[in-house]
Design an enzyme around this catalytic site. Structure first.
Site, PDB file in Angstrom:
ATOM      1  N   ASP A 469      64.212  -3.679  91.893  1.00  0.00           N
ATOM      2  CA  ASP A 469      63.132  -4.466  92.473  1.00  0.00           C
ATOM      3  C   ASP A 469      63.242  -5.916  92.014  1.00  0.00           C
ATOM      4  OD1 ASP A 469      62.193  -4.565  89.887  1.00  0.00           O
ATOM      5  OD2 ASP A 469      60.303  -3.556  90.276  1.00  0.00           O
ATOM      6  N   ASP A 486      57.652 -12.747 101.726  1.00  0.00           N
ATOM      7  CA  ASP A 486      58.476 -12.128 102.771  1.00  0.00           C
ATOM      8  C   ASP A 486      59.838 -12.783 102.857  1.00  0.00           C
ATOM      9  OD1 ASP A 486      56.371 -10.474 103.321  1.00  0.00           O
ATOM     10  OD2 ASP A 486      55.707 -11.566 105.115  1.00  0.00           O
ATOM     11  N   GLU A 512      58.399  -4.549  96.813  1.00  0.00           N
ATOM     12  CA  GLU A 512      59.602  -5.305  96.419  1.00  0.00           C
ATOM     13  C   GLU A 512      60.685  -4.385  95.870  1.00  0.00           C
ATOM     14  OE1 GLU A 512      56.827  -5.400  92.797  1.00  0.00           O
ATOM     15  OE2 GLU A 512      56.705  -5.295  94.969  1.00  0.00           O
TER      16      GLU A 512
END
Length: 602
Positions: A469, A486, A512
């Site tokens: 992540d 984003d 994420e």
């Protein structure tokens, strides 16, 4: 004439019968009405007499059983008296009598109720004294007299009405007795006249028809028919005889034309049989193309069936790529080799014009650039679906007139299958892809992981999983907004997709977090590749909206599947997630193997 007379007689008879029956129905209704008046008047008097008898018996004997029905009989007498007034509303004299009866009944009922009240209170002496006055007897005599007058008048009315019914019945009886023979007589006269009128024309027609049956085609009906209907029938027969004579004269010529038509029909039947076979073949091809799931399956179906539909004609099928800037080959058959790079749409005249383009001999038409100058006979057929060109069918050879039908149906089927295949592929991509990053989604990851675990179990090959992540991802959302977050996720996804192998499955796990399934690779070997990806991501500088968001780092956890783990992949995911948690705890921006993988590498 006779028909008109018969119709008038029957209509008149029917009208008279309907009128008589209507009048008789009315008379019967009045008779029934009189019966109801008589019954109601008698019932009124009877109820009042019963009430008087019961009350007198109670006063004299003081036996309460006599008084049990007094109140009910008084109420019934009043009710029937009121009903009598309503029934006689249509007859003023009778209605006046009924009103008098109701008044007397009401008065007598009041005296009976008064006497009943005394007896219920125990005043039998007072009740006897009231009865001894004779007023009640007088009232009853008056009631009986008025009811008698009413009954006498109503019986007289009933007798009159029954007489009217009898008169109506006699009237209808005479109508039937006189009208039926008259109608039968007219029908008999009409039948005799009709038989005499048709006998002569029928005999003349039968004679001429017999001659025609014997072969005399010049026989005609020339007898006076004395009837417009038979005149038309004779004229039709004569016209038919003339046409038959002309038809016989043309028989030889017709037989010749029939022979030619039969030959043409046989040829058309052969064409229809061939087309039926083609349609059946194309139906099987269409069913298989509709069931194809991959581009290779679709190409295999085309390579098998197109040579059977258009035998001895090599060719290739081209379709637009996703960008629609190239026509790329899907399948080729008949030994034809094509450039895999494809060609631009403007290099084909069939695509430019939106219709067939072909060269049957050198110099007969312009040669498409994608074919090459050496080709002197070929055929390009555009594939159209919904008015849009989606590809082209290239054939190296001449498509004759006998194969035009096959080519038309073939292109329609292929165009429909290509559109359906693209729609299915697009729908599948929507269900398995994450819309933000275009990576595979978590559902696809779980299904693929289960399949790869089953494959690794069968083959004994290694299977590894990476959980990773973005470090401090919340900072991007808090400082720059969700659009910036984003943009970071999209940049990271693009980098990972370009760095991992084609056989590796890169997925967005959620938020994420990302997951990479690496078949055929152990955690130790995979760690080196993941380290390269980590380094590349740490060098990313993400820009969004004209501003730099800063550097990005990621933490990675790597684990390898073992036989002791669950077959659904949940244990492997937990192991990789635990390694990722260690990477976070040890400072982030690093690659960490799970405990089992570390033990094996040591």
């Amino acid at each position: 004439m006779l028909c008109g007379i018969l119709c008038v007689v029957m209509v008149l008879l029917a009208g008279l019968l309907l009128d008589g029956s209507a009048q008789m129905r009315g008379s019967l209704g009045w008779v029934t009405h009189s019966s109801q008046v008589l019954k109601t008047a008698n019932r009124t008097l009877g109820h009042l007499q019963e009430a008087e008898s019961g009350q007198r018996g109670y006063v004299l004997t003081r036996n309460p059983e006599f008084a049990e029905t007094v109140a009910a009989e008084i109420a019934a007498a009043k009710h029937d008296a009121a009903a009598l007034v309503k029934l006689t509303a249509d007859n003023p004299p009778q209605n006046e009598r009924a009103q008098q009866v109701r008044a007397l009944v009401t008065e007598r009922a009041a005296s009976l109720e008064k006497s009943a009240a005394m007896t219920r209170a125990g005043d039998f002496a007072g009740a006897q004294a009231s009865t001894a006055t004779g007023r009640g007897r007088y009232l009853m005599l008056m009631v009986e007299a008025r009811v008698g007058d009413l009954l006498a008048e109503e019986r007289s009315l009933s007798v009159e009405r029954m007489g009217a019914v009898e008169r109506r019945l006699n009237y209808i009886r005479w109508l039937v007795l006189l009208g039926t023979p008259l109608t039968v007589a007219i029908i008999v006269i009409m039948g005799v006249a009709l038989i005499r009128g048709i006998r002569r024309p029928v005999e003349a027609m039968m004679t001429v028809m017999g001659k025609l049956g014997a072969g005399d085609r010049s026989a005609r009906i020339d007898v006076e028919m004395r009837s417009s209907e038979f005149e038309r029938l004779a004229g039709g027969y004569n016209e038919m005889a003339r046409e038959l004579e002309a038809a016989v004269a043309d028989q030889v010529d017709s037989e010749g034309r029939l022979k030619i038509a039969n030959q043409e029909l046989s040829a058309n039947a052969q064409v229809l049989r061939e087309r039926g076979e083609v349609i059946e073949l194309l139906g099987g091809m269409a069913h298989r193309m509709q069931a194809a799931r991959t581009d290779e399956e679709l190409a295999s179906i085309i390579r098998v069936f197109v040579p059977r539909v258009l035998p001895d004609i090599p060719g290739a099928l081209y379709a637009h790529n996703n960008s629609r800037n190239l026509l790329v080959p899907i399948a080729a058959w008949g030994g034809l080799e094509v450039e895999q790079a494809g060609f631009a749409p403007d290099q084909c005249w069939a695509l430019r014009r939106g219709q067939s383009h072909y060269v049957t001999e050198q110099g007969s038409d312009i040669v498409c650039a994608h074919v090459g100058a050496e080709a002197d006979h070929y055929h390009c057929e555009p594939l159209l679906a919904g008015g849009e060109v989606i590809g082209v069918l290239y054939l190296r050879g001449v498509v004759g007139a006998e194969n035009r039908f096959r080519l038309t149906v073939l292109t329609e089927n292929i165009a429909s299958a290509l559109v359906n295949h693209r729609l299915q592929r697009g729908l599948r991509e929507q269900t398995i892809r994450d819309p933000l990053t275009s990576l595979f989604n978590r559902r696809y990851m779980e299904e693929t992981l289960a399949l790869e675990i089953a494959r690794a179990t069968r083959t004994g090959s290694p299977l590894s999983l990476v959980m990773c992540d973005v470090d401090h991802f919340k900072r991007f959302n808090d400082e720059f907004g969700h659009e910036a977050g984003d943009a970071v996720l999209q940049a990271v996804a693009t980098e990972m997709r370009s760095r991992f192998r084609d056989g590796d499955v890169v997925c967005r796990f959620g938020g994420e977090e990302f997951t990479i399934i690496a078949p055929g690779t152990s955690a130790v070997v995979l760690a080196d590749r993941v380290e390269i990806v980590r380094q590349a991501i740490s060098e990313l500088m993400v820009n969004q909206g004209g501003r730099t968001l800063g550097s990005t780092t990621m933490s990675f956890g790597v684990a390898t599947w073992e036989e002791s783990m669950e077959r659904d992949g949940s244990t492997l995911i937990k192991a990789a997630d635990a390694a990722l948690y260690r990477a976070k705890r040890e400072g982030r921006n690093r690659v960490v193997l799970d405990a089992r993988a570390e033990a094996l590498s040591a």
